[in-house]
Design a protein around this motif. Structure first.
Motif, PDB file in Angstrom:
ATOM      1  N   ARG A   1       0.856 -13.905  -2.930  1.00 37.09           N
ATOM      2  CA  ARG A   1       1.997 -13.430  -2.146  1.00 37.09           C
ATOM      3  C   ARG A   1       1.631 -12.194  -1.305  1.00 37.09           C
ATOM      4  O   ARG A   1       1.969 -12.115  -0.129  1.00 37.09           O
ATOM      5  CB  ARG A   1       3.141 -13.092  -3.106  1.00 37.09           C
ATOM      6  N   ASP A   2       0.936 -11.239  -1.924  1.00 35.01           N
ATOM      7  CA  ASP A   2       0.618  -9.999  -1.201  1.00 35.01           C
ATOM      8  C   ASP A   2      -0.309 -10.268  -0.014  1.00 35.01           C
ATOM      9  O   ASP A   2      -0.183  -9.640   1.040  1.00 35.01           O
ATOM     10  CB  ASP A   2      -0.042  -8.982  -2.143  1.00 35.01           C
ATOM     11  N   THR A   3      -1.233 -11.192  -0.190  1.00 30.72           N
ATOM     12  CA  THR A   3      -2.151 -11.544   0.906  1.00 30.72           C
ATOM     13  C   THR A   3      -1.363 -12.158   2.070  1.00 30.72           C
ATOM     14  O   THR A   3      -1.581 -11.814   3.241  1.00 30.72           O
ATOM     15  CB  THR A   3      -3.189 -12.581   0.401  1.00 30.72           C
ATOM     16  N   ILE A   4      -0.446 -13.049   1.730  1.00 37.55           N
ATOM     17  CA  ILE A   4       0.307 -13.767   2.773  1.00 37.55           C
ATOM     18  C   ILE A   4       1.233 -12.804   3.516  1.00 37.55           C
ATOM     19  O   ILE A   4       1.262 -12.764   4.756  1.00 37.55           O
ATOM     20  CB  ILE A   4       1.110 -14.922   2.121  1.00 37.55           C
ATOM     21  N   VAL A   5       1.980 -11.994   2.761  1.00 43.30           N
ATOM     22  CA  VAL A   5       2.893 -11.035   3.408  1.00 43.30           C
ATOM     23  C   VAL A   5       2.089  -9.965   4.143  1.00 43.30           C
ATOM     24  O   VAL A   5       2.466  -9.538   5.244  1.00 43.30           O
ATOM     25  CB  VAL A   5       3.855 -10.414   2.363  1.00 43.30           C
ATOM     26  N   GLY A   6       0.959  -9.576   3.559  1.00 44.81           N
ATOM     27  CA  GLY A   6       0.102  -8.590   4.226  1.00 44.81           C
ATOM     28  C   GLY A   6      -0.370  -9.105   5.584  1.00 44.81           C
ATOM     29  O   GLY A   6      -0.402  -8.358   6.568  1.00 44.81           O
ATOM     30  N   LEU A   7      -0.722 -10.390   5.646  1.00 46.31           N
ATOM     31  CA  LEU A   7      -1.145 -10.988   6.915  1.00 46.31           C
ATOM     32  C   LEU A   7       0.007 -10.976   7.928  1.00 46.31           C
ATOM     33  O   LEU A   7      -0.175 -10.598   9.097  1.00 46.31           O
ATOM     34  CB  LEU A   7      -1.630 -12.423   6.669  1.00 46.31           C
ATOM     35  N   ALA A   8       1.202 -11.378   7.477  1.00 45.76           N
ATOM     36  CA  ALA A   8       2.357 -11.384   8.388  1.00 45.76           C
ATOM     37  C   ALA A   8       2.624  -9.970   8.922  1.00 45.76           C
ATOM     38  O   ALA A   8       2.939  -9.781  10.101  1.00 45.76           O
ATOM     39  CB  ALA A   8       3.589 -11.933   7.669  1.00 45.76           C
TER      40      ALA A   8
END
Ligand SMILES: [Zn+2]
Length: 446
Positions: A20-27
């Motif tokens: 989750r953190d990777t995905i939201v971090g990318l966004a």
């Protein structure tokens, strides 16, 4: 032993939760790098870097800034499903997340889509689920969904860098979607009435216009009688266009919204040139063409009244959205595993805006639901994503699960949809239609 579809879905979703953190971090990283269409160089590099970190072979520079990574399932041959995320931002200088230099801001939430596109891929790859699916998944960061900066893009066209001003049409033209059989993308919405998941809706199609009124400069105080005031012609044209509105049929959802982009050089010179841009939007191609004829008539009448010359460039825009119902059914079932029933809006009806996913839906089975999580006005100063769980994570999971439905069991789900689906247009017929929609008309000073 083959795993059940439900188990595959659960594994893909768990892998997305773990990252989750990777995905939201990318966004969020994309939010901080806003660039308008066909200029998304840094955003494109971010996506290429993330694909690289996943060990995926990447093709970049598609329609200038598009980036694509292909992943093959381990379960044999089958159809190819593309998951898209749009790269581009909009010029909204007073948005709190705007770039101080360029004024670009992610005021349509496309940054959340980059998260959901990569998130869906991560869920399938990191969980090992892809090994059990047939066919292929294409993760595709696509350029220039927003149809803006028309003069800039016309210049790119003159230089031969693009033919079409929208990203997906250009991708079709360069063949970057030739091997794609089905496509999906989830767009963010800030409208509470669309829920956390908004399924069935339609979007208007449109043609775009670039208009030049050509007058004659003269001293504005000393000799205005010697001039031809191009701004007056444009002003009259705006009024004449507005007077067409009562003839637009409700069911055609026509929206015409011209802006004046140039109205003179200095105040003491009769304006020699005035330029306008407009969209002519509608729910059907016939409706759009009817309204477009009326707009042309209004432009010509105004130019004639003032004696100005006139150039009308009509550019192919986007086609109406026509989602594949069986993909919507699958997506609806999957969304129901992620959010409460009250948070799903099954039928939204017609949206006044346009998207070039509309074009994709005319040539292949495709899915384009909306995801909540944003607030403020779309394209506005106060627009922002406030809930990335809803805007990026839920769509990542629902798309990953829908891909499981499509590609599990030898891709029987995708094969069955493809066997029955009749595209509205072949790819060649689509490109011909766009080319036929483009016209240039010139009228001399009277
Ligand atoms: Zn958008």
């Amino acid at each position: 032993m083959a795993h059940s579809v439900d188990e595959l879905k659960a594994r893909a979703c768990a892998a997305i939760d773990e990252r989750r953190d990777t995905i939201v971090g990318l966004a969020r990283e994309v939010l901080a790098t806003p660039e308008t269409g066909f200029r998304e160089e840094r955003t494109s590099q971010i996506v290429a870097r993330v694909f690289g970190e996943l060990g995926l072979a990447t093709r970049a520079g598609l329609a200038i800034t598009g980036v694509r990574a292909d992943v093959r399932g381990g379960g044999g041959d089958g159809p190819t499903v593309a998951v898209m995320g749009e790269l581009d931002a909009l010029g909204v200088p007073d948005n709190p997340h705007a770039d101080a230099q360029t004024g670009a801001a992610h005021a349509c939430g496309h940054n959340a889509q980059i998260g959901s596109m990569v998130g869906a891929g991560l869920g399938l790859i990191a969980s090992g689920v892809l090994q059990e699916l047939a066919g292929s998944v294409v993760l595709f960061a696509v350029p220039a969904e927003e149809y803006v900066e028309i003069e800039y893009r016309m210049d790119l066209r003159r230089q031969g860098k693009i033919e079409f001003l929208g990203g997906k049409a250009e991708l079709v033209k360069v063949g970057a979607l030739d091997d794609v059989d089905l496509a999906m993308m989830v767009h963010a919405t800030s409208r509470p009435e669309e829920g956390r998941v908004g399924l069935r809706s339609s979007n208007n199609g449109m043609v775009a216009k670039f208009v030049r009124f050509l007058g004659r400069a003269a001293h504005a105080g000393g000799a205005p009688d010697q001039g031809i005031n191009a701004l007056n012609a444009a002003s009259l044209a705006l009024t004449a266009i507005h007077h067409q509105r009562e003839t637009f049929r409700d069911e055609d959802h026509i929206r015409v919204h011209p802006i004046l982009t140039r109205g003179g050089e200095t105040v003491n010179i009769v304006p020699r040139e005035a330029t306008m841009e407009s969209f002519v939007r509608g729910a059907t191609l016939d409706g759009i063409l009817d309204a477009n004829r009326k707009v042309d008539r209004a432009l010509r009448g105004a130019a004639l009244a003032i004696g100005a010359g006139l150039e009308i460039t009509t550019l192919p825009g986007y086609l109406p959205l026509r989602q594949e119902p069986r993909l919507l059914d699958l997506d609806g079932h999957n969304a129901a595993r992620l959010v409460a029933p009250a948070d799903i809006v099954a039928v939204r009806g017609g949206r006044g805006g346009s998207t070039d996913v509309g074009d994709i839906t005319q040539i292949m089975p495709a899915l384009h639901p909306y995801a909540g999580g944003a607030r403020g006005q779309g394209h506005g100063s106060d627009y922002e994503i406030i809930d990335y769980e809803t805007a990026s994570i839920v769509p990542a999971k629902s798309m990953a699960m829908t891909i499981v439905d499509l590609l599990a069991d030898g891709a029987s789900g995708a094969r069955s949809i493809l066997a029955e689906h009749r595209p509205a247009l072949t790819r060649d017929a689509y490109l011909k239609l766009l080319r036929d929609l483009g016209t240039e008309q010139t009228f001399d000073q009277a």
